[in-house]
Write a protein that holds these residues in place. Structure first.
Motif, PDB file in Angstrom:
ATOM      1  N   THR A   1       0.838  -1.189   0.000  1.00  0.00           N
ATOM      2  CA  THR A   1       0.000   0.000   0.000  1.00  0.00           C
ATOM      3  C   THR A   1       0.876   1.243   0.000  1.00  0.00           C
ATOM      4  N   ASN A   2       0.467   2.246  -0.762  1.00  0.00           N
ATOM      5  CA  ASN A   2       1.177   3.520  -0.827  1.00  0.00           C
ATOM      6  C   ASN A   2       0.523   4.513   0.119  1.00  0.00           C
ATOM      7  N   LEU A   3       1.345   5.167   0.942  1.00  0.00           N
ATOM      8  CA  LEU A   3       0.826   6.070   1.958  1.00  0.00           C
ATOM      9  C   LEU A   3       1.658   7.338   2.038  1.00  0.00           C
ATOM     10  N   PRO A   4       1.028   8.457   2.408  1.00  0.00           N
ATOM     11  CA  PRO A   4       1.824   9.649   2.697  1.00  0.00           C
ATOM     12  C   PRO A   4       2.813   9.346   3.815  1.00  0.00           C
ATOM     13  N   ALA A   5       4.008   9.876   3.702  1.00  0.00           N
ATOM     14  CA  ALA A   5       5.040   9.563   4.682  1.00  0.00           C
ATOM     15  C   ALA A   5       4.646   9.977   6.092  1.00  0.00           C
ATOM     16  N   ASP A   6       3.769  10.989   6.217  1.00  0.00           N
ATOM     17  CA  ASP A   6       3.396  11.435   7.556  1.00  0.00           C
ATOM     18  C   ASP A   6       2.346  10.551   8.210  1.00  0.00           C
ATOM     19  N   ARG A   7       1.927   9.487   7.544  1.00  0.00           N
ATOM     20  CA  ARG A   7       1.031   8.509   8.154  1.00  0.00           C
ATOM     21  C   ARG A   7       1.743   7.186   8.426  1.00  0.00           C
ATOM     22  N   VAL A   8       3.049   7.236   8.360  1.00  0.00           N
ATOM     23  CA  VAL A   8       3.880   6.061   8.583  1.00  0.00           C
ATOM     24  C   VAL A   8       4.872   6.401   9.690  1.00  0.00           C
ATOM     25  N   VAL A   9       5.058   5.475  10.630  1.00  0.00           N
ATOM     26  CA  VAL A   9       5.911   5.708  11.797  1.00  0.00           C
ATOM     27  C   VAL A   9       6.855   4.525  11.957  1.00  0.00           C
ATOM     28  N   LYS A  10       8.112   4.813  12.262  1.00  0.00           N
ATOM     29  CA  LYS A  10       9.061   3.723  12.471  1.00  0.00           C
ATOM     30  C   LYS A  10       8.672   2.919  13.704  1.00  0.00           C
TER      31      LYS A  10
END
Length: 338
Positions: free
Chosen positions: A101-110
């Motif tokens: 899935t492709n997501l905006p980087a600001d909705r992804v957290v390490k």
């Protein structure tokens, strides 16, 4: 890649397993190979209620996995990073019930070292909602962490649910005395495993009397799953300038509030919906939840008070039905191998 999609609203039967071509991430996006997808009530409610914003939708807001590709301008992530995601399907057709899935980087957290993919897929909606509910007290903190709620009393209604579970963990981590209500001995055991200091069975005990005995001056924060059912109780147990944080709508039901008791205590009633809390509150929540993950205080699983109920991707419809039927525990979908 395998994906679950629906092109019309309705029962879980509208969900279909299909093959789709992966898409390259756009500028500012990351592509995540989903390992585990988390299912929340918001997912089945979005599937049930129309109209659709897109011709075809892949459901589920929460998930965890590994960064597979990064778009132009993304500097905070690299291929191979372990991550968790939130609001993945908000205003987008691409949720986490799919292999990529492709997501905006600001909705992804390490995902911190030591935090499992199961934990990562269980954060999102429950943990961020709980964080918001615990940080809207008039005289209280906007951030959580050790000592932030020292001396405060927190009442969590429905401590065996996913949001209630996260609220117990975050409130205890922040130094609060945590009281929770449950409807059975089995759920009481789960709430204690989550870390609640006091557990009240509202079916067999005088809840208001028990809570007042624990907190004679009243509770400061109520994390409320059912204001329709608990409005009278909340008014009876809150402290002056308390907040009742309501995060569920009881299927659109209407609540009645007694004016005089709430006026006497200057009680604040705060509605909580993750999707409209604003960027600043979301950022604070993500940062604090990450710190809690690093500290290891947000475990999931039966031993931690939140049983895991698992389904394969092909049985996403059954996973949605389980959440819709209020299964006890966190529903997870195994999407791909770690």
């Amino acid at each position: 890649m395998k994906a679950i999609v629906y092109s019309r609203t309705g029962s879980p039967d509208v969900l279909e397993l299909v093959d789709r071509e992966p898409q390259e991430p756009a500028p500012g996006e990351v592509r995540v190979r989903i390992v585990v997808s988390g299912v929340n009530p918001t997912d089945w409610k979005s599937r049930t209620n129309g109209p659709l914003a897109f011709a075809e939708v892949t459901p589920n807001q929460d998930g965890s996995g590994v960064v597979d590709a990064v778009g132009d301008g993304v500097t905070d992530f690299a291929v191979g990073d372990r991550v968790w995601t939130f609001m993945s399907a908000r205003d987008r057709p691409t949720g986490t019930a799919q292999e990529l899935t492709n997501l905006p980087a600001d909705r992804v957290v390490k995902l911190p070292v030591g935090a499992s993919f199961d934990v990562g897929a269980s954060m999102g909606v429950p943990a961020l909602t709980a964080h918001r509910a615990l940080t809207v007290l008039e005289d209280g903190p906007t951030r959580l962490g050790p000592g932030a709620l020292e001396g405060r009393y927190v009442l969590v209604a429905g401590g065996a649910g996913a949001v209630g579970h996260a609220a117990i963990q975050l409130a205890r981590w922040s130094g609060a005395t945590v009281i929770t209500t449950v409807s059975s001995d089995d759920k009481a055991a789960l709430a204690r495993a989550a870390g609640a200091h006091h557990v009240v069975n509202y079916r067999t005990e005088d809840t208001a009397a028990v809570v007042r005995a624990i907190a004679p001056n009243g509770v400061d924060i109520v994390v409320e799953v059912s204001i329709v059912q608990n409005a009278e109780l909340d008014a009876a147990v809150v402290a002056d300038r308390a907040v009742v944080s309501m995060y569920a709508d009881d299927a659109g039901a209407t609540a009645s509030l007694a004016v005089r008791p709430n006026m006497s205590t200057n009680t604040r009633y705060q509605f909580v919906l993750l999707y409209t809390i604003g960027a600043a509150a979301l950022r604070r929540g993500v940062e604090d939840v990450t710190e809690a993950l690093i500290a290891g205080v947000l475990p999931v699983g039966a031993d931690a008070g939140l049983p895991l109920v698992r389904f394969p991707l092909a049985e996403t419809a059954a996973a949605h039905q389980a959440v819709q039927d209020s299964v006890v525990g966190k529903v997870l979908i195994d999407v791909s191998q770690p």
